[in-house]
Design an enzyme around this catalytic site. Structure first.
Site, PDB file in Angstrom:
ATOM      1  N   TYR A   1      80.756  23.166 142.049  1.00 36.79           N
ATOM      2  CA  TYR A   1      80.369  24.306 141.319  1.00 36.79           C
ATOM      3  C   TYR A   1      81.456  25.092 140.613  1.00 36.79           C
ATOM      4  O   TYR A   1      82.116  25.606 141.360  1.00 36.79           O
ATOM      5  CB  TYR A   1      79.513  25.298 142.121  1.00 36.79           C
ATOM      6  CG  TYR A   1      78.380  24.978 143.144  1.00 36.79           C
ATOM      7  CD1 TYR A   1      77.635  23.898 142.553  1.00 36.79           C
ATOM      8  CD2 TYR A   1      77.772  25.384 144.078  1.00 36.79           C
ATOM      9  CE1 TYR A   1      76.566  23.146 143.360  1.00 36.79           C
ATOM     10  CE2 TYR A   1      76.532  24.999 144.840  1.00 36.79           C
ATOM     11  CZ  TYR A   1      75.890  23.789 144.488  1.00 36.79           C
ATOM     12  OH  TYR A   1      74.779  23.290 144.954  1.00 36.79           O
TER      13      TYR A   1
ATOM     14  N   GLN B   1      69.208  18.589 152.572  1.00 42.42           N
ATOM     15  CA  GLN B   1      68.907  19.331 151.427  1.00 42.42           C
ATOM     16  C   GLN B   1      68.171  18.935 150.208  1.00 42.42           C
ATOM     17  O   GLN B   1      68.986  18.523 149.149  1.00 42.42           O
ATOM     18  CB  GLN B   1      70.506  20.295 151.020  1.00 42.42           C
ATOM     19  CG  GLN B   1      70.285  21.422 150.114  1.00 42.42           C
ATOM     20  CD  GLN B   1      71.439  22.234 149.658  1.00 42.42           C
ATOM     21  OE1 GLN B   1      71.484  22.482 148.680  1.00 42.42           O
ATOM     22  NE2 GLN B   1      72.332  22.131 150.496  1.00 42.42           N
TER      23      GLN B   1
ATOM     24  N   TRP C   1      66.842  23.557 148.047  1.00 42.23           N
ATOM     25  CA  TRP C   1      67.052  24.238 147.060  1.00 42.23           C
ATOM     26  C   TRP C   1      66.295  24.267 145.734  1.00 42.23           C
ATOM     27  O   TRP C   1      65.061  23.810 145.952  1.00 42.23           O
ATOM     28  CB  TRP C   1      68.455  23.571 146.544  1.00 42.23           C
ATOM     29  CG  TRP C   1      68.371  22.046 145.964  1.00 42.23           C
ATOM     30  CD1 TRP C   1      68.331  20.927 146.643  1.00 42.23           C
ATOM     31  CD2 TRP C   1      68.183  21.768 144.478  1.00 42.23           C
ATOM     32  NE1 TRP C   1      68.186  19.694 145.966  1.00 42.23           N
ATOM     33  CE2 TRP C   1      68.092  20.247 144.424  1.00 42.23           C
ATOM     34  CE3 TRP C   1      67.960  22.574 143.351  1.00 42.23           C
ATOM     35  CZ2 TRP C   1      67.859  19.757 143.249  1.00 42.23           C
ATOM     36  CZ3 TRP C   1      67.940  21.909 142.239  1.00 42.23           C
ATOM     37  CH2 TRP C   1      67.749  20.375 142.255  1.00 42.23           C
TER      38      TRP C   1
ATOM     39  N   PRO D   1      63.864  26.824 145.641  1.00 36.46           N
ATOM     40  CA  PRO D   1      62.631  27.163 145.835  1.00 36.46           C
ATOM     41  C   PRO D   1      61.636  27.994 145.220  1.00 36.46           C
ATOM     42  O   PRO D   1      60.515  28.034 145.275  1.00 36.46           O
ATOM     43  CB  PRO D   1      62.891  27.929 147.352  1.00 36.46           C
ATOM     44  CG  PRO D   1      64.075  28.596 147.259  1.00 36.46           C
ATOM     45  CD  PRO D   1      64.755  27.456 146.415  1.00 36.46           C
TER      46      PRO D   1
END
Length: 332
Positions: A54, A174, A202, A204
């Site tokens: 990230y 995940q 992730w 949601p």
């Protein structure tokens, strides 16, 4: 805030967690990152999820500066490895050398001597799976990570890893999961549950689409995620007129139940006991508190049925390969 046990671990994670995918890797300013992080602590959120890729370390660096001001036992920290970390095409993947290098780099940026959860961001079919598993086992043995997880592995890859490592190495999966992206229910949920592996999901809120703020046929609102080029990189996963129209049909259902759209969407995800936590993003502190309010909210069977009816055939329900994921397994 309520808490759930993460797989076979002893970690009790908040039902709502804070992620840093598009926001804290450069999407918003440092002072807003700090404000949202502090709001998470105020709301009872104890689980923070990031990744080395990230912003190529930017999100980890930002959180290292912020989280290091809090007692280390006051939060549960997760990061990931796999993504490309430099201009060098070889600087990616799940080889033993790469995992060893990247865990040390992540710990330096995060200003800690260990992460609670270290995750394979995707599967690496170019590396023998045995090599990857042994590298993760070594990270745990060295005390640099307490537990190991994975993100967006296929059922075949998950099963192969369990066959080699046993059911105790991995505690979390995940996947992308929301009212609009239900694919993990088809195969991944049951396979993981049988092996003591929880889901930490992730997107949601479908990158904000399930807040209802995006209207079909209208420009994206100023200041929203999709108004920013830096944060709209995965917009095509969740953005179309058919999707936006379906979401607008959900709005009166939420209103009729006396709840906001984010609360409905997050409570829908948390209705599944396989889900330990829903990873949410936020660019403002009030969004953090609004998301946290979904913890403990129960949805009636009638409401769930009404939501299913208005969504119709829009959600993705069949097994679907995740973005940047690849099938296949290599053995040595």
């Amino acid at each position: 805030m309520r808490y759930r046990t993460l797989g076979s671990s002893d970690l009790e994670v908040s039902e709502i967690s804070l992620g840093s995918w598009l926001t804290y890797s450069g999407g918003i300013e440092a002072d807003k990152t700090r404000a949202c992080t502090e709001a998470a602590f105020d709301a009872g959120i104890n689980f923070f999820d990031t990744a080395n890729v990230y912003g190529q370390g930017a999100a980890e660096t930002a959180w290292g500066e912020i989280l290091s001001t809090h007692p280390r036992d006051s939060y549960i920290l997760a990061t990931k490895v796999w993504g490309r970390m430099s201009d060098d095409p070889a600087d990616q993947g799940l080889s033993p050398d790469q995992i060893a290098k990247q865990i040390d780099a992540s710990l330096t940026r995060l200003q800690t001597d260990h992460v609670d959860l270290y995750q394979a961001h995707r599967f690496d079919p170019a590396v023998p799976i045995e090599d990857t598993i042994e590298a993760f086992q070594k990270v745990v043995e060295q005390g640099k990570a307490r537990y190991i997880g994975f993100s967006e592995w296929t059922p075949e890859q998950i099963q192969a890893a369990i066959d080699i490592a046993g059911p105790d190495l991995f505690v979390s999966s995940q996947p992308q999961y929301s009212m609009l992206w239900q694919a993990p229910e088809a195969e991944v949920f049951d396979l993981c549950a049988m092996n003591g592996i929880s889901q930490i999901v992730w997107s949601p809120l479908a990158q904000g689409v399930l807040t209802g703020k995006y209207k079909p046929g209208q420009p994206v609102p100023e200041g929203s995620r999709f108004a920013s080029a830096d944060m709209a990189v995965s917009q095509d996963l969740v953005y179309s007129d058919a999707i936006l129209e379906a979401v607008q049909r959900l709005v009166p259902i939420a209103e009729g139940a006396g709840m906001s759209m984010p609360t409905l969407a997050l409570a829908w995800v948390l209705r599944r006991t396989e889900v330990a936590s829903a990873i949410t993003g936020a660019s403002r502190p009030e969004q953090v508190h609004a998301n946290a309010a979904a913890s403990g909210v129960n949805l009636s069977d009638d409401l769930l049925a009404a939501a299913d009816e208005v969504l119709g055939g829009v959600p993705i329900t069949r097994p679907t390969l995740a973005p940047n994921a690849h099938p296949g397994i290599k053995h040595r």
